[in-house]
Motif scaffolding. Sequence first.
Motif, PDB file in Angstrom:
ATOM      1  N   PHE A 127      23.015  13.472  -9.399  1.00 18.36           N
ATOM      2  CA  PHE A 127      23.246  11.978  -8.584  1.00 18.36           C
ATOM      3  C   PHE A 127      22.671  11.245  -9.999  1.00 18.36           C
ATOM      4  O   PHE A 127      21.927  11.406 -10.676  1.00 18.36           O
ATOM      5  N   HIS A 186      16.978   4.101  -2.302  1.00 13.14           N
ATOM      6  CA  HIS A 186      18.360   4.449  -3.371  1.00 13.14           C
ATOM      7  C   HIS A 186      18.318   3.398  -4.374  1.00 13.14           C
ATOM      8  O   HIS A 186      19.465   3.007  -4.911  1.00 13.14           O
ATOM      9  N   ASP A 192      16.763  18.498  -6.803  1.00 16.60           N
ATOM     10  CA  ASP A 192      16.587  16.907  -6.324  1.00 16.60           C
ATOM     11  C   ASP A 192      14.881  16.795  -6.212  1.00 16.60           C
ATOM     12  O   ASP A 192      14.564  17.274  -5.191  1.00 16.60           O
ATOM     13  N   GLU A 210       9.170  14.163  -3.389  1.00 12.75           N
ATOM     14  CA  GLU A 210      10.006  15.109  -2.880  1.00 12.75           C
ATOM     15  C   GLU A 210       9.899  16.264  -3.755  1.00 12.75           C
ATOM     16  O   GLU A 210      10.068  16.422  -5.055  1.00 12.75           O
ATOM     17  N   HIS A 269      23.442  16.989  -1.234  1.00  7.92           N
ATOM     18  CA  HIS A 269      22.944  16.899   0.414  1.00  7.92           C
ATOM     19  C   HIS A 269      23.880  17.972   1.262  1.00  7.92           C
ATOM     20  O   HIS A 269      25.161  17.626   1.223  1.00  7.92           O
TER      21      HIS A 269
HETATM   22  N1  GLY Z   1      17.644  12.190  -4.094  1.00  6.64           N
HETATM   23  C1  GLY Z   1      18.665  11.426  -3.192  1.00  6.64           C
HETATM   24  C2  GLY Z   1      18.684  11.742  -1.844  1.00  6.64           C
HETATM   25  O1  GLY Z   1      18.253  12.900  -1.436  1.00  6.64           O
HETATM   26  O2  GLY Z   1      19.108  10.930  -1.120  1.00  6.64           O
END
Ligand code: GLY
Length: 348
Positions: A180, A194, A221, A326, A290
């Motif tokens: 992304f 974001h 991610d 994260e 996701h």
């Molecule tokens: N890294 C983007 C998200 O998890 O929304």
Amino acid sequence: MNIKAFQSELKKRNVDFALFYNVDYDKTNANMFYFSGYKGIGALIITKNKRFLIIPKMEIGRVKGIKAYIWDKDHRLFEFVKKKVKGKVIGIDKNVFTLNAYKEFKKQFKNVKTVDISSICNKLRAIKTNEEIGIIKEACKITDNILKKCFSNFKKFRKETDVAAFLENETKKSGYELAFNPVVASGKNAAVPHHAPENIKLKKGFCVIDFGIKYKGYCSDATRTIYIGRPKEKEIRLYNFLLRMQKDAIKNAKIGKKCSDLYNKVNEDLKEYKKYFTHGLGHGIGIDVHELPNLTEKSKDILKRGMAFTIEPGIYFKNQLGIRIEDDILLTKKAEILTKTKKGLMVI
Ligand code: GLY
Ligand code: MN
């Protein structure tokens, strides 16, 4: 890929065949890729005991380990599909089928019943095979290496876009894709989870960097929040508080646990800060960045062995600051942390 399990679901539901398609050269149909390893345009048919692709001639070089018919362009795609397979009950993925494609499909397949198979696919994809686990682990390793390089070069960056361009360049020159567009959010921009990196000077304060790559079709991610300048005592305390929430959530991620419980525990522990935690605690990662499971308040998902997902609590004070940490987690006997970039507050 768990084709046998998918076919037995088709049998259970009396579905004659499942139809996946992709007509966009810039996109990959995730389920089609999952069941065939094929990323191009065309269609994938899965019957109760067979699996084959229908593809344009030019794409034949992308096919591996699965039978493929060449789609002659005298026929519309679904017209050609009809020549190759018959059925009365057809499984389609309603998340991907466009209305136009559906109209075209119904022109070709009259008097058939369609069944949505998207949730069967999503549930299968949530449990990773050993092969997928190996790929995701490698994606996380590559991500760690690029993040490390990014932080050791950080002093050279002037703007948010310099950081984003570095991450993108390191990814692409190594032969990978971005999962992304990276988030690089400095100063008060960090309060926007974001935030799209801007062509502006990096601001002092917390800087959220959210970055992931795609390796062999699978995503990583990861987010780290660093500090530009000299942090105040209370900012360090806030960072460490959130870090503790993140580590505790990872410890609590156990087989059989309800995802909503995991989310609710963090929300509860955040106490007066919970209103500043404005998104879910995490999400599955895989072919899509996701996917299932959803680690949210209303989620019905249960943690199972073989799931790969993020844990990413954040605190955002509008127009002031933001912090998010994260990691990517693999649930085997216990939660294994796949992204290993260090998490103590890095001051630059
Ligand atoms: N890294 C983007 C998200 O998890 O929304
Ligand atoms: Mn994420």
